[in-house]
Write a protein that holds these residues in place. Structure first.
Motif, mmCIF file in Angstrom:
data_model
loop_
_atom_site.group_PDB
_atom_site.id
_atom_site.type_symbol
_atom_site.label_atom_id
_atom_site.label_comp_id
_atom_site.label_asym_id
_atom_site.label_seq_id
_atom_site.Cartn_x
_atom_site.Cartn_y
_atom_site.Cartn_z
ATOM 1 N N PHE A 173 0.740 -1.207 0.085
ATOM 2 C CA PHE A 173 -0.188 0.029 -0.142
ATOM 3 C C PHE A 173 1.047 1.316 -0.017
ATOM 4 O O PHE A 173 1.731 1.160 0.637
ATOM 5 N N ILE B 45 0.758 -9.780 -3.905
ATOM 6 C CA ILE B 45 1.039 -11.234 -4.090
ATOM 7 C C ILE B 45 -0.439 -12.023 -4.117
ATOM 8 O O ILE B 45 -0.590 -13.165 -4.222
ATOM 9 N N THR C 154 -5.332 -11.713 -0.822
ATOM 10 C CA THR C 154 -6.737 -11.559 -0.582
ATOM 11 C C THR C 154 -6.963 -11.018 1.047
ATOM 12 O O THR C 154 -8.157 -10.542 1.260
ATOM 13 N N LEU C 155 -5.912 -10.704 1.611
ATOM 14 C CA LEU C 155 -6.046 -10.440 3.205
ATOM 15 C C LEU C 155 -6.851 -9.028 3.232
ATOM 16 O O LEU C 155 -7.527 -8.760 4.078
#
Ligand code: SF4
Ligand code: SF4
Length: 107
Positions: free
Chosen positions: A26, A41, A44-45
């Motif tokens: 980010f 990568i 999805t977290l």
């Protein structure tokens, strides 16, 4: 594949997303965050962490917001990395779910 921050983050910038990212993808601007596609990568977290559902996988960006894919890539080149949560703008609630905030994006 990368995840993408879209319109609803503009002027909300809750930053809940940044602490879960394992690769510090980010980057922070004055009133928006972006994801660096070269770092993401695809774990999805971050997606469920965003209280305003502003984060999507690139294949699932809402219709009309496709330009945010290139925008994330471009702005990530010059904006600094953010890894720690911070307070949202005082008026963030007022801007939640307001459509088409792109004209208010500060670079
Ligand atoms: S959690 Fe959502 S609104 Fe907050 S900075 Fe991340 S993408 Fe933007
Ligand atoms: S999907 Fe994973 S790697 Fe990509 S920005 Fe979100 S938390 Fe970071």
């Amino acid at each position: 594949m990368t995840f993408v921050v879209t319109d609803n983050c503009i002027k909300c910038k809750y930053t809940d997303c940044v602490e879960v990212c394992p690769v510090d993808a980010f980057h922070e601007g004055p009133n928006f965050l972006v994801i660096n596609p070269d770092e993401c990568i695809d774990c999805t977290l971050c997606e469920p962490e965003c209280p305003v559902n502003a984060i999507y996988p690139e294949d699932d960006v809402p219709a009309g917001q496709e330009s945010f894919l290139a925008l994330n890539a471009d702005l990530a080149k010059n904006w600094p990395v953010i890894t720690e949560r911070k307070d949202a703008p005082a008026d963030a609630k007022d801007w939640e779910n307001k459509p088409n905030k792109i004209g208010l994006l500060e670079r």
